[in-house]
Design an enzyme around this catalytic site. Structure first.
Site, PDB file in Angstrom:
ATOM      1  N   ARG A 135       0.853  -1.188   0.000  1.00 54.80           N
ATOM      2  CA  ARG A 135       0.000   0.000   0.000  1.00 54.80           C
ATOM      3  C   ARG A 135       0.887   1.235   0.000  1.00 54.80           C
ATOM      4  O   ARG A 135       1.885   1.298   0.740  1.00 54.80           O
ATOM      5  CB  ARG A 135      -0.892   0.037   1.245  1.00 54.80           C
ATOM      6  N   HIS A 174      -1.504  -0.398  -9.732  1.00 53.84           N
ATOM      7  CA  HIS A 174      -2.060  -1.313  -8.715  1.00 53.84           C
ATOM      8  C   HIS A 174      -2.560  -2.603  -9.362  1.00 53.84           C
ATOM      9  O   HIS A 174      -3.757  -2.918  -9.321  1.00 53.84           O
ATOM     10  CB  HIS A 174      -3.196  -0.621  -7.942  1.00 53.84           C
ATOM     11  N   GLU A 197      -3.791   7.137  -4.374  1.00 58.43           N
ATOM     12  CA  GLU A 197      -4.277   6.527  -5.615  1.00 58.43           C
ATOM     13  C   GLU A 197      -5.627   7.075  -6.041  1.00 58.43           C
ATOM     14  O   GLU A 197      -6.499   7.247  -5.184  1.00 58.43           O
ATOM     15  CB  GLU A 197      -4.434   5.002  -5.398  1.00 58.43           C
TER      16      GLU A 197
HETATM   17  C1  8YV Z   1      -6.871  -6.013  -4.929  1.00 59.05           C
HETATM   18  C2  8YV Z   1      -5.123  -5.568  -3.143  1.00 59.05           C
HETATM   19  O1  8YV Z   1      -6.970  -6.113  -6.279  1.00 59.05           O
HETATM   20  O2  8YV Z   1      -6.380  -7.330  -2.201  1.00 59.05           O
HETATM   21  C3  8YV Z   1      -5.688  -6.350  -2.015  1.00 59.05           C
HETATM   22  O3  8YV Z   1      -5.406  -5.979  -0.873  1.00 59.05           O
HETATM   23  O4  8YV Z   1      -4.340  -4.738  -2.934  1.00 59.05           O
HETATM   24  C4  8YV Z   1      -5.459  -5.731  -4.581  1.00 59.05           C
HETATM   25  O5  8YV Z   1      -4.543  -6.637  -5.125  1.00 59.05           O
HETATM   26  C5  8YV Z   1      -7.816  -4.966  -4.428  1.00 59.05           C
HETATM   27  O6  8YV Z   1      -7.613  -4.656  -3.102  1.00 59.05           O
HETATM   28  C6  8YV Z   1      -9.234  -5.378  -4.614  1.00 59.05           C
HETATM   29  O7  8YV Z   1     -10.117  -4.721  -3.754  1.00 59.05           O
END
Ligand code: 8YV
Length: 331
Positions: free
Chosen positions: A246, A293, A275
């Site tokens: 993140r 992402h 983001e």
């Molecule tokens: C997802 C992600 O695509 O799952 C996670 O925490 O960071 C991503 O890879 C995204 O969050 C889907 O809501």
């Protein structure tokens, strides 16, 4: 819930077709066919009018949104599509008796692959090379052009040795990197032995000694700006930093400044602090690879995530604890 067998499920974004179809079969499902991200009002309305809300990382379920949804008295479950839950105020959900689930485990390998891809892309200047070829300015092979750095023999420092961190370590060993890590809790002896990993209790100490640093911890209140200005300054000039976790874990403005000044050699970033906005400095730097992402963006991964959402909803509706109930996030 009005009908335990067919709850009304509101899905905030477009999911893979097979998942949407199965959801339509199992639940009274409202889909978002345009895939437009919901604004706050639309999100509240989606939560107020459903038994189950299926949000994603682009939906900010802060304390106010949760309180509004809870006040309507209908929604009982937030079955998030994704592993990270930093877009949801878990404490507020708990306070209002809303259960939260996520989709852990199924995007581990894909995210670890993307981490390695970024390490290779930055270390070996893949994007710069590709741009040179496409620019038509490439004049042919030269002994001293496009030189990157050898990975074999270098030290990789992993911040957050959970599922994804361990999967990164396994891959990195195949590339000849030695494994170092910092985690709130030390890994088991077995895992350390398998990975021949060196544990650093002090993140500061580890940062100042690594050639490659990979961020694989979740974003929680405790990890916000874990890589602060002070800690980023500890990173060696020759080192590269990769983040597939993140953006909020890193002070992005300071990172951009250090990269611009050559005080950190390069970075591979799949995630950003604000983001989809990205620090304008980063956009201009050739030693930085920027991705939208897409760490878990495989069709297999996204279908597996959707299956987990369905299983969590089914278990909950049938009166069982859903398998992926989020109780707390920790690092
Ligand atoms: C997802 C992600 O695509 O799952 C996670 O925490 O960071 C991503 O890879 C995204 O969050 C889907 O809501």
């Amino acid at each position: 819930m009005t009908d335990r067998k067919r709850p009304l499920v509101n899905v905030t974004r477009k999911l893979p077709d097979v998942i949407e179809t199965r959801m339509m079969e199992l639940f009274d499902t409202r889909l978002n066919l345009t895939d437009e991200a919901m604004d706050k009002a639309a999100l509240i309305e989606a939560g107020e009018t459903a038994d189950v809300l299926v949000p994603t990382v682009t939906d900010r379920l802060d304390a106010e949104v949760i309180a509004r949804i809870a006040k309507a008295g209908r929604c009982r479950l937030i079955a998030s599509f994704g592993t990270g839950v930093d877009h949801i105020d878990i404490n507020a959900a708990r306070k209002h008796g809303l259960v939260v689930t996520n989709t852990p485990g199924v995007l581990t390998e894909d995210t670890a692959d993307m981490t390695m891809a970024l390490i290779l892309a930055v270390g070996r200047r893949l994007v710069e090379g590709e741009k040179l070829v496409r620019s038509g300015k490439w004049t042919g092979w030269s002994p001293t052009s496009m030189l990157g750095h050898r990975l074999t023999g270098k030290r990789l420092g992993i911040i957050g040795m959970g599922r994804i961190g361990s999967a990164v370590a396994r891959r990195a060993r195949g590339f000849g990197l030695s494994i170092h890590y910092h985690n709130r809790r030390r890994a088991t002896e077995d895992l350390e032995a398998e990975l021949e990993a060196t544990y650093w209790d002090s993140l500061d100490q580890m940062l100042s000694r690594m050639d490659v640093i990979s961020i694989n911890c979740p974003h929680t209140p405790a990890t916000f700006h874990l890589l602060s200005a002070r800690r980023l300054a500890l990173i060696r000039r020759e080192a590269i930093l990769v983040n597939t976790s993140r953006g909020e874990v890193v002070d992005e403005a300071i990172l951009a400044r250090l990269l611009e000044r050559g005080e950190i050699a390069g970075a591979g970033l799949d995630v950003f602090e604000h983001e989809p906005a990205i620090n304008p400095k980063l956009m201009k730097l050739p030693n930085v690879v920027l991705l939208p992402h897409m760490g878990s963006a495989t069709i297999e991964g996204r279908i597996d995530m959707g299956q987990k959402v369905i299983v969590n909803i089914r278990a909950f509706v049938d009166g069982h604890p859903p398998p992926d109930m989020v109780l707390e996030t920790e690092f």
